[in-house]
Design a protein around this motif. Structure first.
Motif, PDB file in Angstrom:
ATOM      1  N   ILE A 142       2.085  12.465   5.823  1.00 18.29           N
ATOM      2  CA  ILE A 142       0.758  12.066   5.317  1.00 18.29           C
ATOM      3  C   ILE A 142       0.754  10.667   4.692  1.00 18.29           C
ATOM      4  CG2 ILE A 142      -1.076  12.631   3.656  1.00 18.29           C
ATOM      5  CD1 ILE A 142      -0.418  15.599   4.189  1.00 18.29           C
ATOM      6  N   LEU A 143       1.629  10.459   3.700  1.00 20.72           N
ATOM      7  CA  LEU A 143       1.590   9.159   3.010  1.00 20.72           C
ATOM      8  C   LEU A 143       1.955   7.993   3.932  1.00 20.72           C
ATOM      9  CD1 LEU A 143       2.985   9.934  -0.563  1.00 20.72           C
ATOM     10  CD2 LEU A 143       0.623   9.770   0.205  1.00 20.72           C
ATOM     11  N   PRO A 144       3.090   8.080   4.677  1.00 20.65           N
ATOM     12  CA  PRO A 144       3.379   6.943   5.564  1.00 20.65           C
ATOM     13  C   PRO A 144       2.296   6.741   6.617  1.00 20.65           C
ATOM     14  CG  PRO A 144       4.980   8.719   5.880  1.00 20.65           C
ATOM     15  CD  PRO A 144       4.179   9.060   4.669  1.00 20.65           C
ATOM     16  N   ALA A 145       1.700   7.833   7.106  1.00 21.04           N
ATOM     17  CA  ALA A 145       0.671   7.682   8.141  1.00 21.04           C
ATOM     18  C   ALA A 145      -0.567   6.989   7.546  1.00 21.04           C
ATOM     19  CB  ALA A 145       0.305   9.029   8.736  1.00 21.04           C
ATOM     20  N   ILE A 146      -0.904   7.339   6.308  1.00 18.74           N
ATOM     21  CA  ILE A 146      -2.054   6.674   5.672  1.00 18.74           C
ATOM     22  C   ILE A 146      -1.764   5.179   5.509  1.00 18.74           C
ATOM     23  CG2 ILE A 146      -3.401   6.464   3.548  1.00 18.74           C
ATOM     24  CD1 ILE A 146      -3.181   9.484   3.211  1.00 18.74           C
ATOM     25  N   ALA A 147      -0.537   4.891   5.031  1.00 14.30           N
ATOM     26  CA  ALA A 147      -0.164   3.484   4.821  1.00 14.30           C
ATOM     27  C   ALA A 147      -0.243   2.714   6.133  1.00 14.30           C
ATOM     28  CB  ALA A 147       1.241   3.390   4.239  1.00 14.30           C
ATOM     29  N   LEU A 148       0.318   3.314   7.166  1.00 13.61           N
ATOM     30  CA  LEU A 148       0.363   2.640   8.459  1.00 13.61           C
ATOM     31  C   LEU A 148      -1.029   2.541   9.084  1.00 13.61           C
ATOM     32  CD1 LEU A 148       2.094   1.384  10.645  1.00 13.61           C
ATOM     33  CD2 LEU A 148       2.612   3.640  11.520  1.00 13.61           C
ATOM     34  N   ALA A 149      -1.865   3.547   8.789  1.00 17.70           N
ATOM     35  CA  ALA A 149      -3.194   3.584   9.405  1.00 17.70           C
ATOM     36  C   ALA A 149      -4.156   2.594   8.755  1.00 17.70           C
ATOM     37  CB  ALA A 149      -3.768   4.995   9.325  1.00 17.70           C
ATOM     38  N   SER A 150      -3.783   2.073   7.587  1.00 21.18           N
ATOM     39  CA  SER A 150      -4.764   1.302   6.825  1.00 21.18           C
ATOM     40  C   SER A 150      -5.383   0.153   7.633  1.00 21.18           C
ATOM     41  CB  SER A 150      -4.156   0.781   5.521  1.00 21.18           C
ATOM     42  OG  SER A 150      -3.072  -0.070   5.801  1.00 21.18           O
TER      43      SER A 150
ATOM     44  N   PHE B 299       0.843  -1.194   0.000  1.00 24.59           N
ATOM     45  CA  PHE B 299       0.000   0.000   0.000  1.00 24.59           C
ATOM     46  C   PHE B 299       0.888   1.258   0.000  1.00 24.59           C
ATOM     47  CE2 PHE B 299      -3.264   2.685   2.413  1.00 24.59           C
ATOM     48  CZ  PHE B 299      -3.977   2.959   1.254  1.00 24.59           C
ATOM     49  N   GLY B 300       1.961   1.204   0.780  1.00 21.32           N
ATOM     50  CA  GLY B 300       2.897   2.332   0.859  1.00 21.32           C
ATOM     51  C   GLY B 300       3.519   2.637  -0.497  1.00 21.32           C
TER      52      GLY B 300
END
Lengths: 554, 334
Positions: free
Chosen positions: B202-210, B147-148
């Motif tokens: 933003i991007l790593p947090a979204i990936a990690l939050a998935s 996803f990342g």
């Protein structure tokens, strides 16, 4: 009741936190510097973190790259070539026996700490290296150990007699280096980044020799971590490990052409794909060793893929110890005849790679057309195998994984192609894949478990001894042979003092090696460096030792 | 009570000892070693052997272990072979990056997960609900690193609206005080640096939050569906309370109890997910240290990191046990 009390407590805590934050904000004024504009900062994507910044304790490209921008050496190589030119020395003369080198030094040069560069400083550096104390420090001086063989008192892995004898500052700008024996590596080796000249004052002030070892780890002194002090076009500013960036700033007192950008930043990005994405996003201006598979897309995106002249060797090692058949030179020649090197260079290596006939790139003195060539000829390979009674030969072929090297961008692919060629002439190949850092080098170089294997070498300077001497100068578990003809030819070549005699002796050694076939030279390939279209005046060099002070942006 | 705590602390000692043996043995069972990685291309068999000797890696493993234990007892975890810094300093330096990333991911997961879960429950069985269930299924199923990479490709490489990796633009020259780059930006008033750090998150947090996002959505949805069938909701309705008040006070509040438990559990998992996310996004946090350490066989760093992680885990468990003991005195005598 209880929830209300909790809520009140929470409110109080929140007010307290905001208050503390406000106090902290008032106390923390911004400390940021003025910084350069976007066009005044060159950002380069480094593939790894440096071990430290003292060149003498380093031996890898990622540590050398920043060091090279901050330090000068006595001699250096003309940008884009392997040709020797002056750096901190304007002239260098050997005595007829090669045991004394006299350096005429550049005048008006200052170290970054403002102290003058002179003969005393040069001798201080050489004496420092020679007298280095402690096994920990000595074990980290890989290149010094290679070139100078031993220390005043050997404590680490150096076991040889020291080549270095003494250094005299004849006058302010003449340094005389006395050696115990002549060595073919000189004068080229004086240009090694490891032998960069540091400020004696800074070395003393920041306790530069204090490398310590405790348990299974090393610690480096303040000089190596925070205060590298040379004479180069850039000065050290900071190494921010929380953001993985090394920042250097222009040395306005540099003796040569001043750096064109005020700042030079190395951003450490280990993953190659991430470097490519950062380049595309514009957050870095360039990076090293792009994968050959990406050349086209990088160019399509408007970047410049700068190809360096090839200065490396990829070889197929042959270990004669485990399989008696490999002791027969006909079998070794058969292996060489079986491999389609041209095809390998064309299909598996970057453009500009060429098939090799010997263990030297063609720009190193000692390369000769007189070598015995075993060009691709499968039927000849089969005949030789038959004559040697080696039909149905089975070989364990060790191939490294999880690694990219300038001489082998994709070892698994290359290994597969070679295995196919060998199978085509009736040799059974059992491929053994091992991670590069996961035991491959131990098994291949130390234990000699393989019958054949893939490995290579990037040259440090334009001396044939740095290539063939490293491979075949002595008996090694990697190749498992003991052939006095080859060893003698190489030690004889290394002892030559004049360039002409050295060249002739190495040509002879190259011929002897080609007849003995201790391994199969495969290819030499040109590694690239990629920069954005807005970057100018970066001169790619075969030694992969670019200096960035000439670079302009915009 | 004190006796209980002391007893539990003493029980933790053998646990840590066994863990230290496992970590130590596991590292040395991996093929290859730090000497090869340290010496790089110029390694010769002689140099490898000498360096192994110098580092004491040629000694019997139990002697190496006891020497290591002796150092650890005195608080010396050694220095990383890669960076030369003490392992404790490395951990201290990398900790803020991991915490900052995990915190942002958690905020994202909660801020979007709970409302979406609630809305899905409200529209139970309809298109929105089905779409939500499908999305969360994908969120749980897709590996974080994939996803990342996908996010990076779309938002950084193709659209170019967010930075692809790192923690802050290197040309910004920000002042760092705490190591939490967003907080540092606020503390120093360098708002451009703050905003840049946020953009990098933003991007790593979204990936990690998935994954936590998907879990929170599903738990919230299920819990709201459960609660709205409860008797007290019907009672509230019959009392004539307005629908918004019933939803907010009676349904959501009660439905959030299992959600908060889940959030607690997910926080631990977030740190594990951070290892992959940090690698993909080139963020120098704890996970990054670990990944690089394994790649380069950095024994001191790995031993230190794994043991510290184990220590934290044991201590947290101990605290939980103690808190149980305080809440329920019966635990103490068991």
């Amino acid at each position: 009741m209880l929830p209300q009390r909790v809520a009140r407590l929470r409110r109080l805590a929140l007010i307290g936190l905001v208050g503390a934050l406000a106090v902290a904000m008032s106390a923390c004024a911004s400390e940021r510097g003025s910084g350069g504009g976007a066009n005044d900062t060159f950002v380069f994507g480094a593939a790894g973190a440096p071990k430290n910044f003292d060149p003498i304790f380093n031996d890898d490209g990622e540590s050398f790259r920043p060091a090279r921008q901050m330090f000068d050496t006595l001699v250096t190589y003309k940008p884009g070539t392997t040709q020797l030119v002056g750096d901190l020395a304007t002239a260098w003369t050997p005595s007829p026996d090669g045991k004394t080198w006299t350096f005429t030094l550049r005048q008006g040069v200052k170290f970054h700490d403002g102290t003058p560069f002179n003969a005393a400083a040069v001798c201080f550096n050489f004496d420092r290296w020679y007298n280095m104390k402690g096994a920990a420090a000595q074990s980290q001086m890989i290149y010094y150990g290679d070139v100078f063989e031993g220390f005043a008192k050997n404590e680490g892995d150096a076991t040889g007699d020291p080549v270095y004898k003494s250094c005299q500052a004849k006058d302010d700008y003449t340094a005389v280096l006395n050696l115990n024996k002549a060595k073919g590596a000189f004068p080229d080796a004086f240009g090694l980044t490891s032998l960069s000249i540091s400020s004696p004052d800074a070395l003393k002030k920041y306790n530069a020799d204090n490398v310590t070892q405790s348990g299974d780890s090393f610690t480096y002194p303040e000089y190596a971590n925070d205060h590298p002090t040379g004479t180069g076009p850039y000065k050290f500013e900071s190494y921010d490990k929380t953001n993985k960036t090394i920042t250097l700033v222009r040395n306005d007192d540099y003796w040569g052409d001043k750096a064109k950008t005020a700042k030079l930043i190395f951003k450490i990005i280990e993953d190659e794909n991430a470097r490519k994405q950062e380049l595309a996003a514009g957050t870095i201006d360039g990076y090293d060793f792009p994968s050959p598979a990406d050349y086209a897309s990088l160019k399509d995106a408007g970047n410049q893929v700068l190809i360096r002249p090839a200065f490396n060797i990829l070889y197929l090692g042959i270990n004669q110890k485990n399989n008696p058949k490999l002791g027969d030179v006909r079998v070794r020649k058969a292996i060489e005849y079986a491999i389609n090197k041209d095809q390998l260079a064309k299909n598996k290596l970057p453009s500009g790679a060429y098939a090799q006939t010997q263990f030297l790139p063609n720009n190193v003195p000692g390369y000769t057309d007189a070598v015995e060539k075993h060009s691709y000829d499968p039927s000849q390979a089969k005949t030789l195998l038959q004559q040697a009674g080696a039909t149905g030969l089975t070989l364990n072929f060790y191939v490294p994984t999880e690694v990219t090297r300038p001489y082998m961008p994709n070892p698994v692919d290359i290994g597969g192609a070679i295995a196919d060629d060998l199978k085509a002439v009736g040799i059974n190949v059992n491929i053994v894949q091992e991670p590069w850092n996961g035991g491959y080098k131990d098994d291949v170089q130390k234990a000699g478990k393989q019958d054949i294997h893939l490995l290579g070498w990037t040259g440090d300077y334009a001396d044939a001894g740095n290539f063939v001497g490293t491979f075949f100068g002595r008996q090694k578990a990697e190749f498992g042979f003991n052939d006095p003809t080859v060893f003698t030819a190489l030690s004889n070549a290394d002892a030559q003092v004049t360039p002409e005699a050295k060249k002739a002796a190495y040509e002879q050694a190259s011929v002897a090696i080609s007849q003995y076939v201790p391994a199969v030279p495969l290819t030499s390939s040109p590694p690239a460096i990629v920069v954005k279209s807005t970057i100018h005046n970066l001169i790619p060099t075969p030694l992969t030792d670019e200096r960035f002070y000439t670079v302009t942006k915009g | 009570m004190l006796r209980f705590i002391i007893r539990r602390l003493l029980q933790a000692v053998p646990t840590l000892l066994v863990l230290s043996i496992l970590v130590f043995a596991w590292l040395r069972l991996l093929p290859g070693g730090p000497a090869g990685a340290l010496l790089g291309d110029k390694a010769t068999p002689q140099k490898l052997a000498d360096l192994n000797h110098l580092l004491g890696l040629d000694q019997p493993i139990f002697i190496q272990y006891f020497k290591f234990l002796g150092r650890v007892v005195t608080g010396n975890f050694g220095s990383s072979l890669i960076s030369g810094d003490s392992v404790l300093a490395e951990v201290g330096r990398s900790f803020p990056a991991t915490i900052e990333l995990s915190f942002f991911a958690l905020v994202l997961a909660i801020a979007f997960g709970i409302p979406l879960g609630y809305v899905a429950a409200r529209f139970h069985g309809r298109l929105l609900d089905n779409a939500t269930v499908l999305t969360t299924l994908i969120g749980v199923a897709v590996p974080v690193f994939f996803f990342g990479v996908l996010l990076k490709y779309v938002f950084a490489q193709k659209l170019g609206i967010l930075p692809p990796s790192g923690r802050q633009d290197v040309t910004i020259d920000a002042t760092h005080i705490t190591g939490f780059f967003t907080l540092d930006g606020l503390l120093t008033g360098e708002f451009d640096a703050f905003w840049d750090a946020v953009k990098h998150l933003i991007l790593p947090a979204i990936a990690l939050a998935s994954i936590p996002f998907a879990v929170i959505v599903r738990i919230t949805r299920a819990s709201v569906l459960d609660v709205q069938q409860e008797d007290f909701v019907r009672t509230a309705e019959s009392k004539g309370l307005t629908t918004p008040v019933i939803r907010r006070r009676h349904i959501l509040r009660n439905a959030l109890l299992p959600v908060s438990t889940t959030i607690g559990l997910q926080t631990g998992l977030l740190l594990a997910g951070a290892v992959l996310t940090e690698k993909v996004f080139n963020i120098p946090g704890l996970g990054y240290l670990l990944a690089q350490g394994i790649e380069r066989r950095d024994y001191p760093r790995l031993q230190g990191l794994l043991l510290l992680a184990a220590l934290v885990y044991v201590l947290v468990n101990l605290l939980v046990d103690i808190s149980y003991a305080i809440i329920d005195p019966r635990v103490r005598v068991r």
